[in-house]
Design a protein around this motif. Structure first.
Motif, PDB file in Angstrom:
ATOM      1  N   ARG A  69       2.606  -1.357  -1.099  1.00 42.14           N
ATOM      2  CA  ARG A  69       2.260  -0.375  -2.132  1.00 42.14           C
ATOM      3  C   ARG A  69       3.256   0.792  -2.158  1.00 42.14           C
ATOM      4  O   ARG A  69       3.565   1.320  -3.222  1.00 42.14           O
ATOM      5  CB  ARG A  69       0.837   0.125  -1.949  1.00 42.14           C
ATOM      6  CG  ARG A  69      -0.200  -0.910  -2.339  1.00 42.14           C
ATOM      7  CD  ARG A  69      -1.622  -0.383  -2.208  1.00 42.14           C
ATOM      8  NE  ARG A  69      -2.601  -1.420  -2.457  1.00 42.14           N
ATOM      9  CZ  ARG A  69      -2.980  -1.826  -3.670  1.00 42.14           C
ATOM     10  NH1 ARG A  69      -2.453  -1.278  -4.734  1.00 42.14           N
ATOM     11  NH2 ARG A  69      -3.887  -2.770  -3.805  1.00 42.14           N
TER      12      ARG A  69
ATOM     13  N   VAL B 175     -11.021   6.367  -2.970  1.00 41.22           N
ATOM     14  CA  VAL B 175     -10.887   4.919  -2.774  1.00 41.22           C
ATOM     15  C   VAL B 175     -12.136   4.355  -2.105  1.00 41.22           C
ATOM     16  O   VAL B 175     -12.662   3.306  -2.507  1.00 41.22           O
ATOM     17  CB  VAL B 175      -9.610   4.605  -1.956  1.00 41.22           C
ATOM     18  CG1 VAL B 175      -9.608   3.178  -1.466  1.00 41.22           C
ATOM     19  CG2 VAL B 175      -8.372   4.885  -2.779  1.00 41.22           C
ATOM     20  N   LYS B 176     -12.656   5.084  -1.119  1.00 34.06           N
ATOM     21  CA  LYS B 176     -13.833   4.590  -0.392  1.00 34.06           C
ATOM     22  C   LYS B 176     -15.101   4.700  -1.227  1.00 34.06           C
ATOM     23  O   LYS B 176     -15.843   3.733  -1.368  1.00 34.06           O
ATOM     24  CB  LYS B 176     -14.014   5.374   0.913  1.00 34.06           C
ATOM     25  CG  LYS B 176     -15.206   4.915   1.710  1.00 34.06           C
ATOM     26  CD  LYS B 176     -15.353   5.700   3.001  1.00 34.06           C
ATOM     27  CE  LYS B 176     -16.567   5.226   3.771  1.00 34.06           C
ATOM     28  NZ  LYS B 176     -16.826   6.073   4.928  1.00 34.06           N
TER      29      LYS B 176
ATOM     30  N   ILE C 244      -7.542  -0.547   4.525  1.00 30.38           N
ATOM     31  CA  ILE C 244      -6.425  -1.218   3.857  1.00 30.38           C
ATOM     32  C   ILE C 244      -5.479  -1.714   4.944  1.00 30.38           C
ATOM     33  O   ILE C 244      -5.210  -1.001   5.923  1.00 30.38           O
ATOM     34  CB  ILE C 244      -5.715  -0.279   2.856  1.00 30.38           C
ATOM     35  CG1 ILE C 244      -4.619  -1.036   2.092  1.00 30.38           C
ATOM     36  CG2 ILE C 244      -5.203   0.952   3.515  1.00 30.38           C
ATOM     37  CD1 ILE C 244      -4.043  -0.240   0.925  1.00 30.38           C
TER      38      ILE C 244
ATOM     39  N   ASP D 250     -15.514   5.691  -4.595  1.00 28.50           N
ATOM     40  CA  ASP D 250     -15.506   5.286  -5.996  1.00 28.50           C
ATOM     41  C   ASP D 250     -15.156   3.814  -6.183  1.00 28.50           C
ATOM     42  O   ASP D 250     -15.573   3.197  -7.155  1.00 28.50           O
ATOM     43  CB  ASP D 250     -14.520   6.143  -6.793  1.00 28.50           C
ATOM     44  CG  ASP D 250     -14.918   7.610  -6.825  1.00 28.50           C
ATOM     45  OD1 ASP D 250     -16.066   7.929  -6.435  1.00 28.50           O
ATOM     46  OD2 ASP D 250     -14.079   8.443  -7.216  1.00 28.50           O
ATOM     47  N   TYR D 251     -14.367   3.263  -5.259  1.00 30.11           N
ATOM     48  CA  TYR D 251     -13.925   1.875  -5.407  1.00 30.11           C
ATOM     49  C   TYR D 251     -14.394   0.969  -4.276  1.00 30.11           C
ATOM     50  O   TYR D 251     -14.092  -0.212  -4.276  1.00 30.11           O
ATOM     51  CB  TYR D 251     -12.400   1.818  -5.518  1.00 30.11           C
ATOM     52  CG  TYR D 251     -11.892   2.545  -6.745  1.00 30.11           C
ATOM     53  CD1 TYR D 251     -12.008   1.964  -8.003  1.00 30.11           C
ATOM     54  CD2 TYR D 251     -11.335   3.812  -6.652  1.00 30.11           C
ATOM     55  CE1 TYR D 251     -11.574   2.629  -9.140  1.00 30.11           C
ATOM     56  CE2 TYR D 251     -10.888   4.485  -7.780  1.00 30.11           C
ATOM     57  CZ  TYR D 251     -11.014   3.893  -9.022  1.00 30.11           C
ATOM     58  OH  TYR D 251     -10.594   4.560 -10.129  1.00 30.11           O
TER      59      TYR D 251
ATOM     60  N   LYS E 288      -4.980  -7.143  -1.599  1.00 30.06           N
ATOM     61  CA  LYS E 288      -5.716  -6.652  -2.769  1.00 30.06           C
ATOM     62  C   LYS E 288      -4.753  -6.339  -3.922  1.00 30.06           C
ATOM     63  O   LYS E 288      -5.168  -5.904  -4.980  1.00 30.06           O
ATOM     64  CB  LYS E 288      -6.490  -5.379  -2.407  1.00 30.06           C
ATOM     65  CG  LYS E 288      -7.439  -5.531  -1.249  1.00 30.06           C
ATOM     66  CD  LYS E 288      -8.610  -6.391  -1.623  1.00 30.06           C
ATOM     67  CE  LYS E 288      -9.626  -6.386  -0.486  1.00 30.06           C
ATOM     68  NZ  LYS E 288     -10.272  -7.628  -0.272  1.00 30.06           N
TER      69      LYS E 288
ATOM     70  N   VAL F  23     -13.493   0.683  -1.156  1.00 25.43           N
ATOM     71  CA  VAL F  23     -12.496   0.188  -0.208  1.00 25.43           C
ATOM     72  C   VAL F  23     -12.532   1.092   1.018  1.00 25.43           C
ATOM     73  O   VAL F  23     -12.226   2.278   0.948  1.00 25.43           O
ATOM     74  CB  VAL F  23     -11.076   0.189  -0.827  1.00 25.43           C
ATOM     75  CG1 VAL F  23     -10.056  -0.273   0.194  1.00 25.43           C
ATOM     76  CG2 VAL F  23     -11.050  -0.692  -2.069  1.00 25.43           C
ATOM     77  N   SER F  24     -12.934   0.521   2.154  1.00 23.96           N
ATOM     78  CA  SER F  24     -13.055   1.340   3.369  1.00 23.96           C
ATOM     79  C   SER F  24     -11.847   1.217   4.288  1.00 23.96           C
ATOM     80  O   SER F  24     -11.655   2.038   5.175  1.00 23.96           O
ATOM     81  CB  SER F  24     -14.328   0.974   4.132  1.00 23.96           C
ATOM     82  OG  SER F  24     -14.297  -0.395   4.490  1.00 23.96           O
TER      83      SER F  24
ATOM     84  N   MET G 191      -7.813  11.283  -1.875  1.00 29.33           N
ATOM     85  CA  MET G 191      -7.533   9.893  -2.255  1.00 29.33           C
ATOM     86  C   MET G 191      -8.359   8.924  -1.413  1.00 29.33           C
ATOM     87  O   MET G 191      -8.909   7.948  -1.941  1.00 29.33           O
ATOM     88  CB  MET G 191      -6.044   9.581  -2.120  1.00 29.33           C
ATOM     89  CG  MET G 191      -5.174  10.370  -3.077  1.00 29.33           C
ATOM     90  SD  MET G 191      -5.600  10.061  -4.765  1.00 29.33           S
ATOM     91  CE  MET G 191      -4.443   8.797  -5.146  1.00 29.33           C
ATOM     92  N   ARG G 192      -8.439   9.200  -0.116  1.00 29.52           N
ATOM     93  CA  ARG G 192      -9.246   8.329   0.755  1.00 29.52           C
ATOM     94  C   ARG G 192     -10.715   8.336   0.327  1.00 29.52           C
ATOM     95  O   ARG G 192     -11.368   7.305   0.291  1.00 29.52           O
ATOM     96  CB  ARG G 192      -9.119   8.754   2.209  1.00 29.52           C
ATOM     97  CG  ARG G 192      -7.786   8.420   2.835  1.00 29.52           C
ATOM     98  CD  ARG G 192      -7.695   9.040   4.245  1.00 29.52           C
ATOM     99  NE  ARG G 192      -6.399   8.846   4.814  1.00 29.52           N
ATOM    100  CZ  ARG G 192      -6.101   7.884   5.688  1.00 29.52           C
ATOM    101  NH1 ARG G 192      -7.020   7.035   6.075  1.00 29.52           N
ATOM    102  NH2 ARG G 192      -4.878   7.767   6.166  1.00 29.52           N
TER     103      ARG G 192
END
Length: 162
Positions: free
Chosen positions: A94, A77-78, A86, A80-81, A129, A83-84, A73-74
């Motif tokens: 969340r 998120v990093k 949160i 593909d999206y 976010k 986000v480094s 998941m990390r």
């Protein structure tokens, strides 16, 4: 030839030896009984130990699986999206939103109040976010949950006073 005094002393010594022998036998029986109980307890402890070892192994396996999912998941998120990192307030909000989405509701008013605080904190954070509509929805859900918990507690106490 044995003198009467010697015979009396001999009888006394013999009686004392007989008493000591009987006491030793009783002590041996008690010790044997205690040893049997300890052996039973040891068997129970060994069985419990085996169960705990099995449970521990299952927990380790589960933790490794969860860790792999966390890493995936990390990475997603990093990479593909983009986000480094949160913020902790977003993480907490969340988690609450996830629980609400999956109907994992608490029955504890204190916890529900902490959920409300987490969502409100995220809502008030300009850098969050999380979609504000989703946070509003979560806040309304938690407020309704708190109201239900208060009503249930009120009804429960009302029932106890009757």
């Amino acid at each position: 030839m044995i003198k009467p005094d010697d015979l009396d002393r001999f009888k006394t010594v013999l009686a004392n030896m007989k008493k000591a022998t009987l006491q030793s036998q009783r002590n041996a029986e008690q010790t044997s009984h205690k040893l049997s109980k300890v052996k039973e307890q040891l068997a129970d402890v060994k069985a419990a130990h085996q169960t705990l070892k099995k449970d521990h192994q299952q927990l380790q396996d589960s933790q490794q699986k969860s860790q792999k999912i966390d890493y995936a998941m990390r990475d997603m998120v990093k990479n593909d999206y983009g986000v480094s990192s949160i913020k902790q307030s977003d993480v907490e909000a969340r988690v609450v939103l996830y629980q609400l989405d999956h109907n994992e509701l608490t029955k504890n008013k204190t916890e529900a109040t902490s959920w409300l605080k987490a969502l409100t904190t995220a809502l008030n954070d300009q850098e969050t976010k999380i979609d504000y509509k989703r946070l509003d929805w979560g806040i309304n859900q938690v407020k309704a949950l708190i109201n239900r918990l208060v009503e249930l507690a009120h009804d429960l106490f009302k029932g106890m006073t009757r």
